[in-house]
Design a protein around this motif. Sequence first.
Motif, PDB file in Angstrom:
ATOM      1  N   ASP A 100       0.842  -1.207   0.000  1.00  0.00           N
ATOM      2  CA  ASP A 100       0.000   0.000   0.000  1.00  0.00           C
ATOM      3  C   ASP A 100       0.876   1.256   0.000  1.00  0.00           C
ATOM      4  N   THR A 139      -6.820  -0.840  -3.017  1.00  0.00           N
ATOM      5  CA  THR A 139      -6.201  -1.804  -2.110  1.00  0.00           C
ATOM      6  C   THR A 139      -7.240  -2.798  -1.612  1.00  0.00           C
ATOM      7  N   PHE A 179      -6.710   6.335  -0.919  1.00  0.00           N
ATOM      8  CA  PHE A 179      -6.959   5.401  -2.019  1.00  0.00           C
ATOM      9  C   PHE A 179      -8.274   5.736  -2.721  1.00  0.00           C
TER      10      PHE A 179
END
Length: 301
Positions: free
Chosen positions: A22, A40, A64
Amino acid sequence: YTFINNLSSQPDIIHSTFFASDCLALYLQSRYFQNAKIITTIHNLGSHQNKLKKKFHYHLLSQFDHVIAVSEAVKTNVIHLQPKIRNISVIHPSVIKATTTYSKKEKHTHKQKLCAELHIDEKTIILVAIGRLHPVKNISKLIEVMKYIENFPIALLIYGTGALENDLKKQVLQNKQENIYFMGFTNDIAYVLQAADMYISLSHSEAFPQVVLEAGANTCPVFHSDVGGIKEIITDSENGFLCSCFDTPEQIAQRVQRIFLQPVLLKTVTQNLQKKIEQHFTVSMMIKQNMNVYEKRLGNL
């Protein structure tokens, strides 16, 4: 860097999983691929993570474009810890060859071989536990459960390694339990599950136990603590068996004994789990759901 420099075109999607990747995904987007969408997949409830690392990781998730949780339990936990997440959905893991079936003869052959390796009678009921030997897996309680099963020959095979291995072996030695075997690491879980009479776990925490899918695919009944995302797979006495984390070792032992005294129920429950896996946890379904997320984030849906 060689890989990045050799790319003929920039990626549209960077999909990472776990903390280190990540961090890498965020770096690659900011440094090289500003137009890429970053996604993710969160596989756990963070119960084993260092508190500072966990806090930092969940802070990153707000950056994200999409977060995929492997269960509703994980999704709830992620939202609770990081309410700033923009988009989140659940995609359950799958199991390869979920439609594989094994005849009674094949399963019996696997069990014969395993019993021969351990020098135990083929009529012995074999319970298997598979996973890290870590406090969260609660193997110590499972060892205590075995003290109270007395109505028939039974053995517990513990597969896995970890920090608690020596302590657990000492516990077994002190209890003088000769029907518990530490089998170490295995890379052939399918064989183990085909030979077993039941997969059992009393874990304190599970996001979405992959081994339960593998057990069902290999026609092995499941007995599991009612934690995390397990109810997204198992309905008690319908396609598996659940116990409370607050049940005593003696209560759990009594339940296990009652189950094996009901062979018709055990067979039906095992078949129901295999059917559910074939219908809901296939690789093709997981791929389709991931592709839908990609298309949505790229604005194609």
